[in-house]
Scaffold this motif. Structure first.
Motif, PDB file in Angstrom:
ATOM      1  N   LEU A   1     -35.613 -21.071 -45.524  1.00  0.00           N
ATOM      2  CA  LEU A   1     -36.761 -20.402 -46.133  1.00  0.00           C
ATOM      3  C   LEU A   1     -38.029 -21.196 -45.848  1.00  0.00           C
ATOM      4  CD1 LEU A   1     -37.960 -18.170 -47.901  1.00  0.00           C
ATOM      5  CD2 LEU A   1     -37.385 -19.583 -49.905  1.00  0.00           C
ATOM      6  N   HIS A   2     -37.960 -22.507 -45.997  1.00  0.00           N
ATOM      7  CA  HIS A   2     -39.118 -23.364 -45.715  1.00  0.00           C
ATOM      8  C   HIS A   2     -39.601 -23.157 -44.283  1.00  0.00           C
ATOM      9  CE1 HIS A   2     -41.115 -27.237 -44.687  1.00  0.00           C
ATOM     10  NE2 HIS A   2     -41.677 -27.018 -45.868  1.00  0.00           N
ATOM     11  N   HIS A   3     -38.670 -23.104 -43.355  1.00  0.00           N
ATOM     12  CA  HIS A   3     -39.015 -22.899 -41.949  1.00  0.00           C
ATOM     13  C   HIS A   3     -39.723 -21.547 -41.754  1.00  0.00           C
ATOM     14  CE1 HIS A   3     -38.281 -21.845 -37.695  1.00  0.00           C
ATOM     15  NE2 HIS A   3     -38.547 -23.113 -37.522  1.00  0.00           N
ATOM     16  N   MET A   4     -39.230 -20.505 -42.379  1.00  0.00           N
ATOM     17  CA  MET A   4     -39.844 -19.176 -42.232  1.00  0.00           C
ATOM     18  C   MET A   4     -41.222 -19.127 -42.880  1.00  0.00           C
ATOM     19  SD  MET A   4     -36.686 -16.427 -42.478  1.00  0.00           S
ATOM     20  CE  MET A   4     -36.110 -16.969 -44.082  1.00  0.00           C
ATOM     21  N   ILE A   5     -41.386 -19.771 -44.032  1.00  0.00           N
ATOM     22  CA  ILE A   5     -42.699 -19.817 -44.682  1.00  0.00           C
ATOM     23  C   ILE A   5     -43.703 -20.505 -43.766  1.00  0.00           C
ATOM     24  CG2 ILE A   5     -43.999 -20.842 -46.601  1.00  0.00           C
ATOM     25  CD1 ILE A   5     -41.416 -20.385 -48.316  1.00  0.00           C
ATOM     26  N   CYS A   6     -43.291 -21.596 -43.151  1.00  0.00           N
ATOM     27  CA  CYS A   6     -44.178 -22.313 -42.221  1.00  0.00           C
ATOM     28  C   CYS A   6     -44.501 -21.454 -41.001  1.00  0.00           C
ATOM     29  CB  CYS A   6     -43.544 -23.636 -41.810  1.00  0.00           C
ATOM     30  SG  CYS A   6     -43.467 -24.837 -43.164  1.00  0.00           S
ATOM     31  N   ALA A   7     -43.525 -20.696 -40.512  1.00  0.00           N
ATOM     32  CA  ALA A   7     -43.759 -19.810 -39.361  1.00  0.00           C
ATOM     33  C   ALA A   7     -44.756 -18.714 -39.718  1.00  0.00           C
ATOM     34  CB  ALA A   7     -42.436 -19.207 -38.881  1.00  0.00           C
TER      35      ALA A   7
ATOM     36  N   VAL B   1     -52.418 -23.590 -42.349  1.00  0.00           N
ATOM     37  CA  VAL B   1     -51.678 -24.844 -42.243  1.00  0.00           C
ATOM     38  C   VAL B   1     -50.773 -24.933 -43.467  1.00  0.00           C
ATOM     39  CG1 VAL B   1     -51.850 -27.356 -42.155  1.00  0.00           C
ATOM     40  CG2 VAL B   1     -53.573 -25.939 -40.999  1.00  0.00           C
ATOM     41  N   PRO B   2     -49.465 -24.822 -43.272  1.00  0.00           N
ATOM     42  CA  PRO B   2     -48.569 -24.852 -44.430  1.00  0.00           C
ATOM     43  C   PRO B   2     -48.554 -26.237 -45.071  1.00  0.00           C
ATOM     44  CG  PRO B   2     -47.303 -24.864 -42.404  1.00  0.00           C
ATOM     45  CD  PRO B   2     -48.746 -24.684 -42.019  1.00  0.00           C
ATOM     46  N   ASP B   3     -48.540 -26.260 -46.383  1.00  0.00           N
ATOM     47  CA  ASP B   3     -48.524 -27.518 -47.119  1.00  0.00           C
ATOM     48  C   ASP B   3     -47.442 -27.488 -48.193  1.00  0.00           C
ATOM     49  OD1 ASP B   3     -49.353 -30.083 -47.737  1.00  0.00           O
ATOM     50  OD2 ASP B   3     -50.859 -29.406 -49.170  1.00  0.00           O
ATOM     51  N   ILE B   4     -46.407 -26.693 -47.970  1.00  0.00           N
ATOM     52  CA  ILE B   4     -45.304 -26.603 -48.926  1.00  0.00           C
ATOM     53  C   ILE B   4     -44.234 -27.608 -48.507  1.00  0.00           C
ATOM     54  CG2 ILE B   4     -44.190 -24.703 -47.658  1.00  0.00           C
ATOM     55  CD1 ILE B   4     -44.199 -25.004 -51.455  1.00  0.00           C
ATOM     56  N   ASN B   5     -43.673 -28.300 -49.485  1.00  0.00           N
ATOM     57  CA  ASN B   5     -42.585 -29.204 -49.156  1.00  0.00           C
ATOM     58  C   ASN B   5     -41.323 -28.708 -49.866  1.00  0.00           C
ATOM     59  OD1 ASN B   5     -42.243 -30.519 -51.774  1.00  0.00           O
ATOM     60  ND2 ASN B   5     -44.202 -31.530 -51.348  1.00  0.00           N
ATOM     61  N   PRO B   6     -40.163 -29.160 -49.435  1.00  0.00           N
ATOM     62  CA  PRO B   6     -38.918 -28.636 -50.001  1.00  0.00           C
ATOM     63  C   PRO B   6     -38.785 -28.791 -51.516  1.00  0.00           C
ATOM     64  CG  PRO B   6     -38.460 -29.709 -47.929  1.00  0.00           C
ATOM     65  CD  PRO B   6     -39.904 -30.005 -48.257  1.00  0.00           C
ATOM     66  N   SER B   7     -39.283 -29.896 -52.092  1.00  0.00           N
ATOM     67  CA  SER B   7     -39.132 -30.051 -53.543  1.00  0.00           C
ATOM     68  C   SER B   7     -40.018 -29.070 -54.302  1.00  0.00           C
ATOM     69  CB  SER B   7     -39.402 -31.494 -53.980  1.00  0.00           C
ATOM     70  OG  SER B   7     -40.750 -31.840 -53.750  1.00  0.00           O
ATOM     71  N   HIS B   8     -41.227 -28.818 -53.815  1.00  0.00           N
ATOM     72  CA  HIS B   8     -42.090 -27.829 -54.470  1.00  0.00           C
ATOM     73  C   HIS B   8     -41.546 -26.421 -54.257  1.00  0.00           C
ATOM     74  CE1 HIS B   8     -45.617 -30.854 -54.326  1.00  0.00           C
ATOM     75  NE2 HIS B   8     -44.882 -31.009 -55.410  1.00  0.00           N
TER      76      HIS B   8
END
Length: 155
Positions: free
Chosen positions: A16-22, A30-37
């Motif tokens: 999911l993190h990878h798709m959000i960044c894509a 510029v994505p600034d989400i990290n896995p813990s958030h």
């Protein structure tokens, strides 16, 4: 190929993190989400987002939709905003986007929402046409909105 649309699970977070960044990169953000958030926001004690994922074989995620609650306390009207709809390139045009929208609608109905909204970039005519074909009605104009920035880091 069999696709299962279901609520996000902890094991899905890296994909999911990878798709959000894509999706962010696609829009020039510029994505600034990290896995813990991300875990906090979609799985925590009080999830901020309702996320449905489309899982293919071996739980490989093919797409997702993220919904945010909306409401009017004075009228009791409940709704959701489809904040994200994403389908991996290899699966676009396969009907997966429509399936995710249908799953989002069912999810919203189960939560007794009266509506679902979605926004697009003003120049993205393809996305606007896609949503209109799915039954969304274009709403022209917008009411003034205001923002106050709260200087606190995410926890």
């Amino acid at each position: 190929m069999t696709t299962n649309i279901r609520p996000v699970q902890e094991k899905d977070l890296p994909q999911l993190h990878h798709m959000i960044c894509a999706l962010a990169a696609h829009h020039g953000d510029v994505p600034d989400i990290n896995p813990s958030h991300l875990a906090r926001d979609v799985l925590g004690m009080a999830p901020w987002f309702h996320v449905l994922v489309a899982a293919g074989e071996r739980d490989c995620l093919l797409g997702y939709t993220a919904l945010l609650p909306r409401g009017q306390l004075q009228t009791g009207v409940r709704g959701m905003d489809m904040h994200h709809l994403f389908v991996r390139d290899a699966h676009r045009g396969s009907g997966l986007g429509c399936a995710l929208i249908n799953a989002a609608i069912t999810h919203c109905k189960n939560l007794r929402c009266q509506g679902i909204t979605v926004g697009t970039h003003p120049e993205n005519a393809d996305a606007a046409a896609f949503y209109e074909r799915r039954g969304f009605i274009r709403r022209d104009g917008s009411n003034p909105r205001f923002l106050m920035t709260l200087d606190q880091p995410p926890t």
